[in-house]
Structures are given as structure tokens and as C-alpha cells.
Design an enzyme around this catalytic site. Structure first.
Site, PDB file in Angstrom:
ATOM      1  N   ARG A  76      -0.009   4.800  -1.729  1.00  0.00           N
ATOM      2  CA  ARG A  76      -0.439   3.648  -2.510  1.00  0.00           C
ATOM      3  C   ARG A  76       0.433   2.360  -1.931  1.00  0.00           C
ATOM      4  O   ARG A  76       1.555   2.567  -1.297  1.00  0.00           O
ATOM      5  CB  ARG A  76      -0.276   3.687  -4.047  1.00  0.00           C
ATOM      6  CG  ARG A  76       1.287   3.920  -4.476  1.00  0.00           C
ATOM      7  CD  ARG A  76       1.708   3.473  -5.495  1.00  0.00           C
ATOM      8  NE  ARG A  76       3.051   3.989  -5.886  1.00  0.00           N
ATOM      9  CZ  ARG A  76       4.071   3.531  -5.596  1.00  0.00           C
ATOM     10  NH1 ARG A  76       3.926   2.244  -5.054  1.00  0.00           N
ATOM     11  NH2 ARG A  76       5.298   3.932  -5.759  1.00  0.00           N
ATOM     12  N   GLY A  77       0.005   1.158  -2.218  1.00  0.00           N
ATOM     13  CA  GLY A  77       0.925  -0.047  -1.682  1.00  0.00           C
ATOM     14  C   GLY A  77       2.159  -0.169  -2.586  1.00  0.00           C
ATOM     15  O   GLY A  77       1.966   0.548  -3.906  1.00  0.00           O
ATOM     16  N   VAL A  80       9.031   1.544  -4.830  1.00  0.00           N
ATOM     17  CA  VAL A  80       9.558   2.709  -5.694  1.00  0.00           C
ATOM     18  C   VAL A  80       9.078   2.404  -7.056  1.00  0.00           C
ATOM     19  O   VAL A  80       9.117   1.466  -7.576  1.00  0.00           O
ATOM     20  CB  VAL A  80      11.086   2.870  -5.680  1.00  0.00           C
ATOM     21  CG1 VAL A  80      11.350   4.096  -6.534  1.00  0.00           C
ATOM     22  CG2 VAL A  80      11.434   2.952  -4.133  1.00  0.00           C
ATOM     23  N   TYR A  82       8.437   4.792 -11.069  1.00  0.00           N
ATOM     24  CA  TYR A  82       8.605   5.765 -11.995  1.00  0.00           C
ATOM     25  C   TYR A  82       7.585   6.121 -13.101  1.00  0.00           C
ATOM     26  O   TYR A  82       6.976   5.344 -13.312  1.00  0.00           O
ATOM     27  CB  TYR A  82      10.071   5.817 -12.763  1.00  0.00           C
ATOM     28  CG  TYR A  82      10.186   6.791 -13.867  1.00  0.00           C
ATOM     29  CD1 TYR A  82      10.675   8.042 -13.575  1.00  0.00           C
ATOM     30  CD2 TYR A  82       9.753   6.506 -15.253  1.00  0.00           C
ATOM     31  CE1 TYR A  82      10.869   9.149 -14.399  1.00  0.00           C
ATOM     32  CE2 TYR A  82      10.109   7.670 -16.235  1.00  0.00           C
ATOM     33  CZ  TYR A  82      10.593   8.818 -15.841  1.00  0.00           C
ATOM     34  OH  TYR A  82      10.651   9.611 -16.882  1.00  0.00           O
ATOM     35  N   GLY A 145      -0.748  -0.362  -8.275  1.00  0.00           N
ATOM     36  CA  GLY A 145      -0.388   0.256  -6.817  1.00  0.00           C
ATOM     37  C   GLY A 145      -1.758   0.805  -6.438  1.00  0.00           C
ATOM     38  O   GLY A 145      -2.344   1.846  -6.994  1.00  0.00           O
ATOM     39  N   ALA A 158      -0.427   1.987 -14.118  1.00  0.00           N
ATOM     40  CA  ALA A 158       0.268   2.655 -15.195  1.00  0.00           C
ATOM     41  C   ALA A 158       0.975   1.672 -16.122  1.00  0.00           C
ATOM     42  O   ALA A 158       1.737   0.736 -15.960  1.00  0.00           O
ATOM     43  CB  ALA A 158       1.572   3.103 -14.286  1.00  0.00           C
ATOM     44  N   CYS A 174      10.060  -1.360  -8.363  1.00  0.00           N
ATOM     45  CA  CYS A 174       9.171  -2.475  -7.486  1.00  0.00           C
ATOM     46  C   CYS A 174      10.452  -2.934  -6.392  1.00  0.00           C
ATOM     47  O   CYS A 174       9.780  -3.999  -5.950  1.00  0.00           O
ATOM     48  CB  CYS A 174       8.155  -3.441  -8.173  1.00  0.00           C
ATOM     49  SG  CYS A 174       7.052  -2.568  -9.275  1.00  0.00           S
TER      50      CYS A 174
END
Lengths: 224, 89
Positions: A76-77, A80, A82, A145, A158, A174
Site C-alpha cells: 500500500r501507499g 509506517v 500500526y 492506504g 483503518a 505515518c
């Protein structure tokens, strides 16, 4: 009204969900299945998007292993992020040619779904220009994403419903150092069930995309 | 051997993605010289929080990468070339 398949998977490890998404993506590309939305929550996992800076993972890898947090590279674009229990994850596998050939519009639409869910709980969430996702004040409530090939989508959104915010302490979400995460339950000061959030998300998705979601299981070719 | 034939070069173009002014090439999935099939994923570009896959327009050999990883390009821009006939024999 266009019907889409809505599949609730419950709690799924990231790898498993990725495998299911890839199969659905391929089948959708061949026109063998309808537009489908996977709704689920993940076991704790840190994922690195295509623009991920490994320095944005703050926790020691050994500590993550001890805590049972997976570390996964995703196509995905984004940077980082969680995922963990109590976070509602939607992975729409859509042929965007049925709506609009625009990744910008699609991200806007996913954000809109989350804004409507928050609003249904009486929470005013919105967009922050230049920082995709949705925000309640300066706190991040939901992320997006996506991955698009031949206008067929994967990955998605999410929304933090009722998750342990400690998970975000492992990372710089992010890549934004000031970004702190929040959740619907923290903002409301009460527990919020994932099932309740999911049914509102299904309704919001139906409204934003102009579709009629039909609940069902995974297509046979994928479930096998 | 005989005469050299013209090598047809096909453009690998960033398609219009809808209101996106600029993308970043995040990875080339093939190296220069690799054989590619038409429709094969050759590169990934990113805009906002979206990864968008660029596919080979024709079968051939990846001839040139014009926009390397980490650099930006605009929709409509040519980021690479495919030689439709690999050998000029």
C-alpha cells in the site's frame, strides 16, 4: 442500486488477510467476483508502506517479537502504521471504473466513510490538508492506504474504534512526529463494540459509494 | 545478420490518475534489459496514500528507465521505454 459483497472476517492475521486480498484482487480483475469489501480487525502488526522510513519504527524488534507484534512490508501507499484488535479495517476490492478513475476521489471517499461513522457517534472528525486520514482535532482517528492495479483496489482504511493506544507508541504514525492516535472510545469515554462500528461503517459505505452491501462469506475460490 | 531493423520504442507513461498533479516513482519492478509481457507490472508510483501500478504497454525488453526510483513525474509523462524488438539483427 449496485450490490456489493460484504464479508466480515473477524480477527485475522495480517498475512492471511493479504493472501485473501490478493486472490480477490485477481478474481475481480478477471470479472469473476463482484466488488467486495472485507471487514476485519488485525492481530497486532506494524506495517511498512511503500514510502516507509524504517526509522519510524521506534520499538526494538526483539521487544516487538516479545509483545507478539508482527512486522510486515505492505504494497500500500504510505509510511509506517500500526493495526491491532479494536481497530476496524475495511479492505474494499473494487473496480474503480464502476465509480471514478481517480485515486484522489477514492481516498476522499474512504475518508468520508470514516467521517460519517464518527459523526454517527456524535464525533466531529475531519480532514487535515496534506495529511490523509481523518482527524479529531490534532489526533488521528483513522488512516487510509491503498493499492491500485488496472483500477482494481486493495488495502483501504483503518478506523480506531476501541484499541489500546499503546500500540501506536511503537511507531511514528505515518512518519508524522506530532501525530498522536485517538479512538472513538477514548473520545466518547465509553467502550465501543467493533460490531456496532462495523454496522455503521457498512451503512456509511453504502451511502458514500451508492451501493447495497449484501453480507456473505468469501467466494468459494478464495475460501478454499 | 543482414540489415538492422528499426527497433520500435514504446513509451511507459504515467496514466491520468484523477486530479493528481505529481507522483513519485517508488520502485521499478524490472531492470533495464529484462523481458516484459504486455500488461506486466513494471513500476509502482505513489500519490497521496495510494500505490498505483504501471503496466508494460507492449511485450518487449525494458530499454530505458527515464525516471528512477525516488524521483517524481507528472501524469502523462514518459517514465521508461520498451523496445518491442529485442535484437536488431
Amino acid at each position: 442500486m449496485k450490490r456489493i459483497l460484504w464479508v466480515s472476517l473477524g480477527r485475522v492475521r495480517y498475512h492471511k488477510a493479504l493472501e485473501i486480498q490478493r486472490k480477490l484482487h485477481s478474481l475481480r480483475g478477471k470479472g469473476e467476483i463482484p466488488d467486495t469489501v472485507l471487514s476485519l480487525e488485525h492481530e497486532p502488526v506494524i506495517t511498512l508502506g511503500r514510502s516507509a522510513d524504517p526509522r519510524h519504527i521506534l520499538a526494538d524488534p526483539a521487544y516487538l517479537v516479545a509483545k507478539g507484534v508482527d512486522l510486515v512490508e505492505a504494497e500500500r501507499g504510505g509510511d509506517v502504521t500500526y493495526h491491532g484488535p479494536g481497530q476496524l479495517v475495511l479492505y474494499p476490492i473494487l473496480d474503480l471504473r464502476g465509480w471514478k478513475r481517480s485515486v484522489k476521489w477514492y481516498i476522499w471517499a474512504l475518508e468520508e466513510v470514516m467521517i460519517r461513522v464518527a459523526s454517527s457517534f456524535g464525533i466531529a472528525a475531519g480532514r487535515l490538508p496534506g495529511y490523509p486520514g481523518i482527524w479529531a482535532g490534532d489526533r488521528k482517528l483513522g488512516s487510509v492506504g491503498i493499492y491500485v492495479r488496472s483500477w482494481i483496489t486493495m488495502h483501504g482504511l483503518a478506523l480506531n474504534v476501541d484499541l489500546d493506544p499503546d500500540g501506536f507508541e511503537f511507531i511514528v504514525p505515518c512518519g508524522i512526529h506530532w501525530a498522536k492516535a485517538t479512538s472513538l472510545s477514548s473520545l466518547l469515554g465509553r467502550p465501543v463494540g467493533l460490531g456496532e462500528a462495523e454496522s455503521r461503517a457498512r451503512e456509511a459505505f453504502a451511502g458514500v459509494f451508492g451501493v447495497h452491501p449484501v453480507e456473505g462469506g468469501l467466494p468459494e475460490a478464495v475460501a478454499a | 545478420m543482414g540489415r538492422r531493423k528499426e527497433v520500435e520504442l514504446a513509451d511507459i507513461v504515467v496514466p491520468p490518475l484523477g486530479d493528481v498533479q505529481e507522483v513519485r516513482v517508488v520502485r521499478w519492478l524490472r531492470d533495464v534489459g529484462d523481458e516484459v509481457e504486455a500488461g506486466e507490472a513494471v513500476a509502482e508510483v505513489e500519490a497521496e496514500k495510494a500505490t498505483f501500478v504501471i503496466e508494460a504497454p507492449v511485450k518487449g525488453k525494458l530499454f530505458a528507465i527515464l525516471v528512477p526510483e525516488g524521483r517524481t513525474a507528472a501524469p502523462g509523462e514518459v517514465i521508461g521505454k520498451i523496445a518491442e524488438k529485442g535484437d536488431a539483427e
